[in-house]
Design an enzyme around this catalytic site. Structure first.
Site, PDB file in Angstrom:
ATOM      1  N   ARG A  58      14.892  -6.168 -10.943  1.00 46.63           N
ATOM      2  CA  ARG A  58      15.547  -5.795  -9.676  1.00 46.63           C
ATOM      3  C   ARG A  58      15.678  -7.033  -8.783  1.00 46.63           C
ATOM      4  NH1 ARG A  58      12.790  -1.469  -5.371  1.00 46.63           N
ATOM      5  NH2 ARG A  58      14.273  -1.766  -3.670  1.00 46.63           N
ATOM      6  N   ASN A 111       2.599  -4.959  -2.095  1.00 49.03           N
ATOM      7  CA  ASN A 111       3.136  -3.965  -3.033  1.00 49.03           C
ATOM      8  C   ASN A 111       4.411  -4.410  -3.752  1.00 49.03           C
ATOM      9  OD1 ASN A 111       4.667  -3.708  -0.753  1.00 49.03           O
ATOM     10  ND2 ASN A 111       4.590  -1.476  -0.648  1.00 49.03           N
ATOM     11  N   TYR A 112       5.118  -5.377  -3.190  1.00 48.56           N
ATOM     12  CA  TYR A 112       6.280  -5.980  -3.867  1.00 48.56           C
ATOM     13  C   TYR A 112       6.238  -7.497  -3.648  1.00 48.56           C
ATOM     14  CZ  TYR A 112       8.531  -1.373  -4.377  1.00 48.56           C
ATOM     15  OH  TYR A 112       8.840  -0.082  -4.721  1.00 48.56           O
ATOM     16  N   GLY A 187       4.994  -5.579   6.059  1.00 51.23           N
ATOM     17  CA  GLY A 187       3.568  -5.311   5.921  1.00 51.23           C
ATOM     18  C   GLY A 187       3.127  -4.242   6.900  1.00 51.23           C
ATOM     19  N   GLU A 206       9.353  -5.081   8.870  1.00 57.37           N
ATOM     20  CA  GLU A 206       9.259  -3.723   8.337  1.00 57.37           C
ATOM     21  C   GLU A 206       7.768  -3.430   8.218  1.00 57.37           C
ATOM     22  OE1 GLU A 206       8.282  -1.067   6.168  1.00 57.37           O
ATOM     23  OE2 GLU A 206       9.273  -1.996   4.445  1.00 57.37           O
ATOM     24  N   CYS A 240       5.853   1.732   1.437  1.00 58.82           N
ATOM     25  CA  CYS A 240       6.110   2.096   2.833  1.00 58.82           C
ATOM     26  C   CYS A 240       7.054   3.282   2.910  1.00 58.82           C
ATOM     27  CB  CYS A 240       6.636   0.902   3.606  1.00 58.82           C
ATOM     28  SG  CYS A 240       8.044   0.166   2.806  1.00 58.82           S
ATOM     29  N   THR A 241       7.902   3.451   1.901  1.00 54.67           N
ATOM     30  CA  THR A 241       8.851   4.563   1.909  1.00 54.67           C
ATOM     31  C   THR A 241       8.328   5.790   1.156  1.00 54.67           C
ATOM     32  OG1 THR A 241       9.857   3.516   0.013  1.00 54.67           O
ATOM     33  CG2 THR A 241      10.968   3.175   2.111  1.00 54.67           C
TER      34      THR A 241
HETATM   35  O1  G3H Z   1       6.823  -0.754   0.589  1.00 50.30           O
HETATM   36  C1  G3H Z   1       7.876  -0.960   1.129  1.00 50.30           C
HETATM   37  C2  G3H Z   1       9.100  -1.111   0.358  1.00 50.30           C
HETATM   38  O2  G3H Z   1      10.122  -1.603   1.180  1.00 50.30           O
HETATM   39  C3  G3H Z   1       9.507   0.173  -0.316  1.00 50.30           C
HETATM   40  O3  G3H Z   1      10.464  -0.103  -1.254  1.00 50.30           O
HETATM   41  O4  G3H Z   1      11.442   2.162  -1.586  1.00 50.30           O
HETATM   42  O5  G3H Z   1      11.843   0.327  -3.212  1.00 50.30           O
HETATM   43  O6  G3H Z   1       9.598   1.380  -3.040  1.00 50.30           O
HETATM   44  P1  G3H Z   1      10.853   1.014  -2.336  1.00 50.30           P
END
Ligand code: G3H
Length: 494
Positions: A58, A111-112, A187, A206, A240-241
């Protein structure tokens, strides 16, 4: 920072197509290195093996798209003429264009570590900025490997730096450094502290969410169930989402809770190497925080749909039913595999709970009635509302933004490129007399050129330079200049 400053000056003068070419190269190299980078993600942040590979792929796609989008949007400026504003004649022109900010400081979350780093690196570089990356402590090795791919692609020395270290130790130094011209941060609420210290630099932030999932009586319950499980529990809820609170109409709650329970029972809990669905959360302190929220809900009478189970940082998926607003889990984000369900008696109650949150990242609504869905999504105070699907960032060119404590500014490839530039103007004033002379002179030149450059096929091939200037003046010549002639129009339309 000094190296970045020097490198940026030369990079800003590097042609856009060349910057794009290097980004495409980096994207390809990144994809070639997907296996070792994904392995780092598995080991450092316990990302399930398949998801780790997807994150790298990605990211390569994101960088390629950024290169293409940058070439399109940064190759354009804007021409304004003065007589749109009362009191002005048509004798002043403004040509505005986008230029880089300078040095961009990028701080992605654990997380990313790769994807949310390149979502900052790509836009910064294509726009002509230098980049200093402060990767998350866990995820730093993956990030270093990813930065190496950019270096292999041939970006100039000093343009991309990666500074590892704990935020608590090097964070202030970086975020308050006078050489930084922009901060892009993803974060937790550290972002709020950064925004207070950063000073006069553009910020893109964010900072998490408490994404509500509102479920109406007419919803497709299987679809709801699948999205609650995917939205709430993928990567063990550390997104986060992620769906972080389910607000469901009482009449269908029992049925949905049963279906979700059944699906959760099938999730594989274990190690990321085995591609388990639920893997250990990132740190012990994270696991302790999640546990504290669970215990608070227990004391206050929430219904546990599964027995609470934890081994080290590994927490088994847990659905908490009959959660009430006095419980911490109703408002705080666990960032773990624990999901509260609040039963509601009206849609208004659901919207009220969603809007009472400090966060406003995303939300979702499930109903077959599209009119209701649109009305509810308009009423929810969040950056995005997904209709009949779980919250998610992306595809990566979609705008992505949070309201309230969820962030500042909008991300997504196009918005990030724009955010990492500033607008400058060239303005030129003419007297009407000068404008008329200029216009008449140019019209003659265009005519002469078209005659001189007949190529035998009967068409007039004007010198493109004159065509461009004539086109600008043709559209914007002063009000008392001669009107366009049929001849000129033909040449201009060429
Ligand atoms: O953790 C925050 C990310 O922006 C969420 O991304 O919806 O691709 O998992 P995602």
């Amino acid at each position: 920072m000094d190296a970045a400053k020097v490198a940026q000056k030369a990079w800003a003068r590097t042609p856009l197509w060349k910057r794009a070419e290097l980004l495409h190269k980096a994207a390809a190299i990144l994809k070639e290195h997907k296996a070792p980078i994904a392995e780092c993600l598995v080991k450092e942040i316990a990302k399930p093996a398949k998801d780790a590979v997807s994150e790298v792929v990605r990211s390569g796609d994101l960088v390629s798209y950024t290169a293409e989008e940058g070439v399109r949007i940064l190759g354009e400026g804007k021409l304004l003429v003065s007589d749109s504003f009362p009191g002005n004649e048509r004798n002043k022109y403004c040509l505005s264009s986008k230029v880089p900010l300078g040095v961009v400081l990028a701080i992605p979350p654990f997380n990313y570590p790769v994807n949310l780093a390149v979502s900052k690196i790509g836009p910064a570089l294509i726009a002509g900025n230098a980049l200093v990356l402060k990767p998350p402590t866990q995820g730093a090795v993956a990030a270093l490997h990813m930065v190496h791919c950019f270096h292999l692609a041939g970006f100039p020395k000093g343009l991309i730096s990666c500074v590892t270290g704990k935020g608590s130790e090097i964070g202030d130094f970086l975020t308050m450094h006078p050489g930084v011209n922009c901060i892009s941060f993803t974060g937790g609420d550290t972002g709020i502290a950064i925004s207070k210290k950063a000073g006069m630099v553009p910020l893109q932030m964010e900072l998490g969410g408490k994404d509500a999932c509102i479920v109406l009586e007419d919803a497709d319950l299987d679809l709801v169930t699948a999205n609650i499980v995917k939205g709430g529990f993928s990567y063990s809820g550390q997104r986060c989402t992620a769906v972080k609170v389910v607000l469901i109409m009482e009449s269908i709650a029992d049925a949905v809770v049963e279906k979700v329970k059944a699906k959760l029972a099938k999730l594989k809990v274990g190690s990321p190497e085995d591609d388990s669905d639920i893997t250990p959360v990132v740190t012990e302190s994270s696991a302790n925080f999640i546990e504290a929220l669970v215990m608070d809900a227990k004391e206050k009478g929430a219904t546990f749909c599964q027995e609470y189970r934890r081994e080290g940082n590994l927490i088994w998926p847990l659905l908490l039913d009959h959660v009430r607003p006095d419980m911490r889990i109703a408002w705080e984000e666990p960032f773990g595999p624990v999901l509260p369900v609040i039963r509601i008696n009206s849609v208004e109650e659901g919207i009220h709970h969603c809007n009472a949150s400090n966060f406003g990242l995303q939300g979702c609504v499930f109903t077959k009635d599209i009119n209701k869905a649109i009305m509810i999504s308009d009423a929810m105070e969040t950056g995005t509302v997904q209709i009949n699907s779980a919250p998610a960032r992306g595809p990566d060119h979609f705008p992505f933004q949070g309201l309230k404590d969820s962030g500042i500014g909008s991300q997504g490839i196009t918005n990030s490129i724009n955010m990492m530039t500033k607008i400058i103007n060239d303005e030129y004033s003419m007297t009407k007399y000068q404008a008329n002379l200029l216009w008449l002179g140019l019209e003659r030149l265009v005519r002469c050129e078209s005659v001189n450059r007949q190529d035998g096929d009967g068409d007039a091939d004007a010198d493109p330079r004159f065509v461009v200037v004539a086109r600008l003046l043709g559209q914007h010549y002063p009000s008392n200049a001669p009107p366009a002639t049929a001849d000129r129009t033909e040449v201009i339309d060429d």
